[in-house]
Design a protein around this motif. Structure first.
Motif, PDB file in Angstrom:
ATOM      1  N   LYS A  21       0.671 -24.414 -17.431  1.00  0.00           N
ATOM      2  CA  LYS A  21       1.323 -25.179 -18.681  1.00  0.00           C
ATOM      3  C   LYS A  21       2.569 -25.503 -18.815  1.00  0.00           C
ATOM      4  CE  LYS A  21      -0.959 -20.514 -20.423  1.00  0.00           C
ATOM      5  NZ  LYS A  21      -0.498 -19.342 -21.268  1.00  0.00           N
ATOM      6  N   PRO A  22       3.228 -26.537 -19.641  1.00  0.00           N
ATOM      7  CA  PRO A  22       4.253 -26.968 -19.649  1.00  0.00           C
ATOM      8  C   PRO A  22       5.579 -25.944 -19.427  1.00  0.00           C
ATOM      9  CG  PRO A  22       3.060 -27.955 -21.072  1.00  0.00           C
ATOM     10  CD  PRO A  22       2.102 -26.916 -20.734  1.00  0.00           C
ATOM     11  N   VAL A  75      17.609 -14.397   8.681  1.00  0.00           N
ATOM     12  CA  VAL A  75      16.339 -14.576   7.689  1.00  0.00           C
ATOM     13  C   VAL A  75      16.250 -15.952   7.044  1.00  0.00           C
ATOM     14  CG1 VAL A  75      15.015 -13.762   6.006  1.00  0.00           C
ATOM     15  CG2 VAL A  75      16.038 -12.180   7.290  1.00  0.00           C
ATOM     16  N   GLN A  76      15.510 -16.815   7.052  1.00  0.00           N
ATOM     17  CA  GLN A  76      15.496 -17.951   6.266  1.00  0.00           C
ATOM     18  C   GLN A  76      13.865 -18.039   5.838  1.00  0.00           C
ATOM     19  OE1 GLN A  76      16.076 -21.221   9.466  1.00  0.00           O
ATOM     20  NE2 GLN A  76      18.403 -21.216   8.763  1.00  0.00           N
ATOM     21  N   LEU A  77      14.210 -18.520   4.490  1.00  0.00           N
ATOM     22  CA  LEU A  77      12.753 -18.420   3.467  1.00  0.00           C
ATOM     23  C   LEU A  77      12.895 -20.116   3.187  1.00  0.00           C
ATOM     24  CD1 LEU A  77      13.188 -15.530   1.565  1.00  0.00           C
ATOM     25  CD2 LEU A  77      12.157 -15.735   3.768  1.00  0.00           C
ATOM     26  N   GLN A  78      11.496 -20.713   3.416  1.00  0.00           N
ATOM     27  CA  GLN A  78      11.827 -22.047   3.215  1.00  0.00           C
ATOM     28  C   GLN A  78      10.322 -22.112   2.239  1.00  0.00           C
ATOM     29  OE1 GLN A  78      13.244 -24.889   4.293  1.00  0.00           O
ATOM     30  NE2 GLN A  78      12.257 -26.060   2.913  1.00  0.00           N
ATOM     31  N   ALA A  79      10.570 -22.477   0.891  1.00  0.00           N
ATOM     32  CA  ALA A  79       9.335 -22.727  -0.141  1.00  0.00           C
ATOM     33  C   ALA A  79       9.291 -24.219  -0.008  1.00  0.00           C
ATOM     34  CB  ALA A  79      10.135 -22.352  -1.419  1.00  0.00           C
ATOM     35  N   SER A  80       7.899 -24.312  -0.544  1.00  0.00           N
ATOM     36  CA  SER A  80       7.339 -25.538  -0.441  1.00  0.00           C
ATOM     37  C   SER A  80       6.132 -25.793  -1.384  1.00  0.00           C
ATOM     38  CB  SER A  80       7.154 -26.325   0.879  1.00  0.00           C
ATOM     39  OG  SER A  80       6.034 -25.340   1.487  1.00  0.00           O
ATOM     40  N   GLY A  81       5.372 -27.127  -1.546  1.00  0.00           N
ATOM     41  CA  GLY A  81       4.337 -26.927  -2.367  1.00  0.00           C
ATOM     42  C   GLY A  81       4.706 -27.614  -3.923  1.00  0.00           C
ATOM     43  N   GLY A  82       5.771 -27.737  -4.460  1.00  0.00           N
ATOM     44  CA  GLY A  82       5.986 -27.839  -5.797  1.00  0.00           C
ATOM     45  C   GLY A  82       5.698 -29.250  -5.904  1.00  0.00           C
ATOM     46  N   GLY A  83       5.539 -29.772  -7.168  1.00  0.00           N
ATOM     47  CA  GLY A  83       5.321 -31.275  -7.504  1.00  0.00           C
ATOM     48  C   GLY A  83       5.145 -31.226  -8.998  1.00  0.00           C
ATOM     49  N   LEU A  84       4.612 -32.430  -9.243  1.00  0.00           N
ATOM     50  CA  LEU A  84       4.161 -32.668 -10.589  1.00  0.00           C
ATOM     51  C   LEU A  84       2.697 -32.682 -10.957  1.00  0.00           C
ATOM     52  CD1 LEU A  84       5.059 -33.796 -13.442  1.00  0.00           C
ATOM     53  CD2 LEU A  84       4.477 -36.228 -12.398  1.00  0.00           C
ATOM     54  N   VAL A  85       2.389 -31.955 -11.848  1.00  0.00           N
ATOM     55  CA  VAL A  85       0.941 -31.621 -12.160  1.00  0.00           C
ATOM     56  C   VAL A  85       0.891 -31.639 -13.678  1.00  0.00           C
ATOM     57  CG1 VAL A  85       1.249 -29.282 -12.227  1.00  0.00           C
ATOM     58  CG2 VAL A  85      -0.861 -30.034 -11.847  1.00  0.00           C
ATOM     59  N   GLN A  86      -0.689 -31.968 -14.225  1.00  0.00           N
ATOM     60  CA  GLN A  86      -0.930 -31.992 -15.657  1.00  0.00           C
ATOM     61  C   GLN A  86      -0.980 -30.560 -16.301  1.00  0.00           C
ATOM     62  OE1 GLN A  86      -3.849 -35.043 -15.797  1.00  0.00           O
ATOM     63  NE2 GLN A  86      -2.495 -36.548 -16.434  1.00  0.00           N
ATOM     64  N   THR A  87      -0.914 -30.345 -17.440  1.00  0.00           N
ATOM     65  CA  THR A  87      -1.390 -29.087 -17.789  1.00  0.00           C
ATOM     66  C   THR A  87      -2.758 -28.710 -17.661  1.00  0.00           C
ATOM     67  OG1 THR A  87       0.009 -29.528 -19.919  1.00  0.00           O
ATOM     68  CG2 THR A  87      -1.748 -28.014 -20.128  1.00  0.00           C
ATOM     69  N   GLY A  88      -3.034 -27.671 -17.381  1.00  0.00           N
ATOM     70  CA  GLY A  88      -4.310 -27.194 -16.871  1.00  0.00           C
ATOM     71  C   GLY A  88      -4.544 -27.238 -15.198  1.00  0.00           C
ATOM     72  N   GLY A  89      -3.582 -27.866 -14.780  1.00  0.00           N
ATOM     73  CA  GLY A  89      -3.804 -28.141 -13.246  1.00  0.00           C
ATOM     74  C   GLY A  89      -3.427 -26.917 -12.397  1.00  0.00           C
ATOM     75  N   SER A  90      -3.569 -27.172 -11.140  1.00  0.00           N
ATOM     76  CA  SER A  90      -3.278 -26.037 -10.247  1.00  0.00           C
ATOM     77  C   SER A  90      -2.338 -26.547  -8.928  1.00  0.00           C
ATOM     78  CB  SER A  90      -4.493 -25.557  -9.491  1.00  0.00           C
ATOM     79  OG  SER A  90      -5.246 -24.932 -10.463  1.00  0.00           O
ATOM     80  N   VAL A 133       8.591 -27.031  -9.801  1.00  0.00           N
ATOM     81  CA  VAL A 133       7.135 -27.500 -10.438  1.00  0.00           C
ATOM     82  C   VAL A 133       7.473 -28.087 -11.607  1.00  0.00           C
ATOM     83  CG1 VAL A 133       5.127 -26.413 -11.240  1.00  0.00           C
ATOM     84  CG2 VAL A 133       6.119 -25.609  -8.832  1.00  0.00           C
ATOM     85  N   THR A 134       6.828 -29.340 -11.826  1.00  0.00           N
ATOM     86  CA  THR A 134       7.012 -29.838 -13.258  1.00  0.00           C
ATOM     87  C   THR A 134       5.280 -30.030 -13.733  1.00  0.00           C
ATOM     88  OG1 THR A 134       8.836 -31.047 -12.461  1.00  0.00           O
ATOM     89  CG2 THR A 134       7.713 -31.646 -14.327  1.00  0.00           C
ATOM     90  N   VAL A 135       5.256 -29.598 -15.156  1.00  0.00           N
ATOM     91  CA  VAL A 135       3.829 -29.585 -15.803  1.00  0.00           C
ATOM     92  C   VAL A 135       4.120 -30.279 -16.866  1.00  0.00           C
ATOM     93  CG1 VAL A 135       2.062 -28.306 -16.525  1.00  0.00           C
ATOM     94  CG2 VAL A 135       3.491 -27.142 -14.814  1.00  0.00           C
ATOM     95  N   SER A 136       3.227 -31.378 -16.761  1.00  0.00           N
ATOM     96  CA  SER A 136       3.348 -32.412 -17.776  1.00  0.00           C
ATOM     97  C   SER A 136       2.431 -32.109 -18.779  1.00  0.00           C
ATOM     98  CB  SER A 136       3.266 -33.689 -17.468  1.00  0.00           C
ATOM     99  OG  SER A 136       1.862 -33.843 -16.672  1.00  0.00           O
ATOM    100  N   SER A 137       2.724 -32.465 -20.155  1.00  0.00           N
ATOM    101  CA  SER A 137       1.895 -31.895 -21.394  1.00  0.00           C
ATOM    102  C   SER A 137       1.038 -33.180 -21.530  1.00  0.00           C
ATOM    103  CB  SER A 137       2.625 -31.805 -22.599  1.00  0.00           C
ATOM    104  OG  SER A 137       3.450 -32.691 -22.835  1.00  0.00           O
TER     105      SER A 137
END
Length: 127
Positions: A86-87, A1-16, A123-127
Protein backbone atom coordinates in the motif's frame (compact mmCIF):
# COMPACT_ATOMS: atom_id res chain seq x y z
CA UNK A 1 28.80 -6.77 12.77
CA UNK A 2 27.62 -5.41 9.44
CA UNK A 3 24.09 -5.61 8.08
CA UNK A 4 23.39 -4.90 4.42
CA UNK A 5 19.76 -4.44 3.44
CA UNK A 6 18.71 -4.64 -0.20
CA UNK A 7 15.72 -5.25 -2.42
CA UNK A 8 13.90 -1.96 -2.12
CA UNK A 9 12.46 -0.15 -5.10
CA UNK A 10 9.39 1.32 -6.71
CA UNK A 11 6.27 -0.84 -6.87
CA UNK A 12 2.62 -0.22 -7.61
CA UNK A 13 -0.15 -0.62 -5.06
CA UNK A 14 -0.92 -4.28 -4.62
CA UNK A 15 2.52 -5.35 -5.74
CA UNK A 16 5.19 -7.35 -3.94
CA UNK A 17 8.82 -7.00 -2.97
CA UNK A 18 11.32 -9.14 -1.13
CA UNK A 19 13.84 -7.40 1.07
CA UNK A 20 17.06 -9.11 2.07
CA UNK A 21 19.44 -8.39 4.90
CA UNK A 22 22.86 -9.99 4.64
CA UNK A 23 24.73 -10.16 7.93
CA UNK A 24 28.48 -10.22 8.34
CA UNK A 25 28.88 -11.46 11.87
CA UNK A 26 29.72 -14.43 13.99
CA UNK A 27 26.98 -16.64 15.39
CA UNK A 28 24.24 -15.22 13.15
CA UNK A 29 22.17 -18.32 13.86
CA UNK A 30 22.14 -17.48 17.58
CA UNK A 31 20.43 -14.11 17.33
CA UNK A 32 16.97 -12.88 16.55
CA UNK A 33 16.66 -10.32 13.79
CA UNK A 34 14.14 -7.62 13.12
CA UNK A 35 12.84 -5.25 10.49
CA UNK A 36 11.81 -1.66 11.11
CA UNK A 37 10.77 1.13 8.78
CA UNK A 38 10.74 4.90 8.78
CA UNK A 39 8.41 6.90 6.60
CA UNK A 40 9.19 10.52 5.70
CA UNK A 41 8.51 12.76 8.66
CA UNK A 42 7.68 9.83 10.90
CA UNK A 43 9.44 7.96 13.66
CA UNK A 44 10.93 4.58 12.99
CA UNK A 45 8.47 1.79 13.66
CA UNK A 46 8.72 -1.92 14.24
CA UNK A 47 7.61 -4.25 11.45
CA UNK A 48 8.61 -7.79 12.30
CA UNK A 49 11.09 -9.98 14.14
CA UNK A 50 12.19 -13.59 13.95
CA UNK A 51 13.94 -15.74 16.50
CA UNK A 52 17.25 -17.53 16.01
CA UNK A 53 15.93 -20.52 14.07
CA UNK A 54 12.82 -19.05 12.50
CA UNK A 55 10.39 -20.96 14.70
CA UNK A 56 8.95 -17.81 16.27
CA UNK A 57 7.92 -14.59 14.55
CA UNK A 58 6.12 -11.43 15.50
CA UNK A 59 4.50 -8.76 13.34
CA UNK A 60 3.13 -5.28 13.70
CA UNK A 61 -0.63 -5.15 13.21
CA UNK A 62 -0.17 -2.89 10.21
CA UNK A 63 1.58 -5.62 8.21
CA UNK A 64 0.16 -8.81 9.68
CA UNK A 65 -1.13 -11.09 6.94
CA UNK A 66 0.73 -9.18 4.21
CA UNK A 67 4.39 -9.44 5.22
CA UNK A 68 6.38 -12.56 6.04
CA UNK A 69 9.75 -12.65 7.74
CA UNK A 70 12.09 -15.57 7.26
CA UNK A 71 15.76 -16.40 7.55
CA UNK A 72 18.42 -18.61 6.05
CA UNK A 73 21.07 -19.21 8.66
CA UNK A 74 23.34 -20.98 6.19
CA UNK A 75 23.42 -17.76 4.18
CA UNK A 76 23.44 -15.36 7.15
CA UNK A 77 20.42 -13.65 5.65
CA UNK A 78 17.02 -12.54 6.85
CA UNK A 79 14.19 -11.76 4.44
CA UNK A 80 11.01 -9.74 4.42
CA UNK A 81 8.44 -10.81 1.85
CA UNK A 82 6.02 -7.93 1.33
CA UNK A 83 2.74 -8.54 -0.47
CA UNK A 84 -0.33 -6.42 -1.13
CA UNK A 85 1.73 -3.29 -0.73
CA UNK A 86 0.00 0.00 0.00
CA UNK A 87 1.17 3.60 -0.41
CA UNK A 88 1.42 3.83 3.38
CA UNK A 89 4.11 1.15 3.27
CA UNK A 90 6.41 3.67 1.61
CA UNK A 91 9.44 4.03 3.88
CA UNK A 92 13.08 3.25 4.37
CA UNK A 93 13.29 -0.29 5.71
CA UNK A 94 15.99 -1.27 8.18
CA UNK A 95 17.12 -4.64 9.42
CA UNK A 96 18.59 -4.98 12.87
CA UNK A 97 20.18 -7.54 15.16
CA UNK A 98 18.68 -8.21 18.54
CA UNK A 99 21.01 -7.31 21.38
CA UNK A 100 20.48 -10.53 23.31
CA UNK A 101 20.44 -14.19 22.39
CA UNK A 102 17.16 -14.76 24.21
CA UNK A 103 14.15 -13.78 22.09
CA UNK A 104 11.01 -12.40 23.65
CA UNK A 105 8.10 -11.43 21.46
CA UNK A 106 6.99 -9.04 24.22
CA UNK A 107 9.99 -6.75 23.70
CA UNK A 108 11.06 -7.53 20.15
CA UNK A 109 9.30 -4.39 18.95
CA UNK A 110 11.49 -2.08 21.06
CA UNK A 111 14.35 -0.35 19.23
CA UNK A 112 16.43 -0.40 22.38
CA UNK A 113 16.56 -4.21 22.14
CA UNK A 114 18.63 -3.98 18.95
CA UNK A 115 22.32 -3.13 18.84
CA UNK A 116 23.26 -3.19 15.15
CA UNK A 117 21.40 -1.70 12.23
CA UNK A 118 21.68 -1.90 8.48
CA UNK A 119 21.81 1.19 6.30
CA UNK A 120 18.24 0.91 5.08
CA UNK A 121 16.62 0.28 1.73
CA UNK A 122 13.92 2.51 0.27
CA UNK A 123 10.54 1.10 -0.66
CA UNK A 124 8.20 3.35 -2.59
CA UNK A 125 4.64 2.25 -3.31
CA UNK A 126 2.83 4.28 -5.93
CA UNK A 127 -0.92 4.70 -5.90
Amino acid sequence: VQLQASGGGLVQTGGSLILSCAASMDAFSSYAMGWFRQAPGEEREFISAINFDGSSTVYADSVKGRFTISRDNAANTVYLQMNSLKPEDTAVYYCAKLRRVIFSARVADKEVMYDYWGQGTLVTVSS
